[in-house]
Design a protein around this motif. Sequence first.
Motif, PDB file in Angstrom:
ATOM      1  N   TYR A  73       0.831  -1.206   0.000  1.00 32.86           N
ATOM      2  CA  TYR A  73       0.000   0.000   0.000  1.00 32.86           C
ATOM      3  C   TYR A  73       0.874   1.269   0.000  1.00 32.86           C
ATOM      4  N   GLU A  77       0.426   4.313  -2.625  1.00 35.01           N
ATOM      5  CA  GLU A  77      -0.184   5.570  -2.180  1.00 35.01           C
ATOM      6  C   GLU A  77       0.228   6.801  -2.982  1.00 35.01           C
ATOM      7  N   TRP A 102      -5.178   5.144   9.353  1.00 33.06           N
ATOM      8  CA  TRP A 102      -5.012   4.885   7.909  1.00 33.06           C
ATOM      9  C   TRP A 102      -5.691   5.989   7.093  1.00 33.06           C
ATOM     10  N   GLU A 103      -6.935   6.317   7.461  1.00 32.52           N
ATOM     11  CA  GLU A 103      -7.693   7.355   6.743  1.00 32.52           C
ATOM     12  C   GLU A 103      -6.969   8.703   6.816  1.00 32.52           C
ATOM     13  N   ALA A 106      -3.836   8.650   4.690  1.00 31.06           N
ATOM     14  CA  ALA A 106      -4.171   8.648   3.258  1.00 31.06           C
ATOM     15  C   ALA A 106      -4.581  10.057   2.828  1.00 31.06           C
ATOM     16  N   VAL A 111      -4.792  11.486  -0.966  1.00 29.07           N
ATOM     17  CA  VAL A 111      -5.690  10.472  -1.529  1.00 29.07           C
ATOM     18  C   VAL A 111      -7.129  10.943  -1.331  1.00 29.07           C
TER      19      VAL A 111
END
Length: 140
Positions: A73, A77, A102-103, A106, A111
Amino acid sequence: MSKVAVVFWSGTGNTETMADKVAEGAKEAGAEVSVFSAEDFSADKVEEFDGLAFGCPAMGDEELEDTIFEPMYAACEPKLAGKKVGLFGSYGWGDGEWMRTWEENAKGAGVSLVADPVLCNEEPDDDAQAACQDLGKALA
Ligand SMILES: Cc1cc2nc3c(=O)[nH]c(=O)nc-3n(C[C@H](O)[C@H](O)[C@H](O)COP(=O)(O)O)c2cc1C
């Protein structure tokens, strides 16, 4: 037709069930869908897809699985700008901290998530499976 990849790691099958439902939703919405175990996906494949869903359970101490999923990942990313992205995964005794981290990371990396991450406690129940299908539809 949009192309969607569903990429997951799962030790005991709960996140795999979620991945299947995400794929089902994306297919229902008309996308061409490919499902990958984390070990079969790599950053050079990102450009082939319009939408990507990444699924990983809470492992370690509120972390992503760190031998296969996290390195894969992390390499993907930086290539996710301009893609539709979704996150999902199952957890056990915690409160979802791994997914909040994680959110946040990101989003910090630019992202753009098409929907809130979908998380569930252990096996996905009917509501969680429906939420996974909705995530798939949002990615299509
Ligand atoms: C080595 C290991 C570490 C785990 N660490 C956490 C954790 O930090 N927080 C948590 O809520 N659950 C943790 N769990 C529980 C799993 O996230 C949970 O059982 C999940 O449903 C597993 O998903 P899977 O079936 O897709 O592997 C851990 C499980 C294992 C085996």
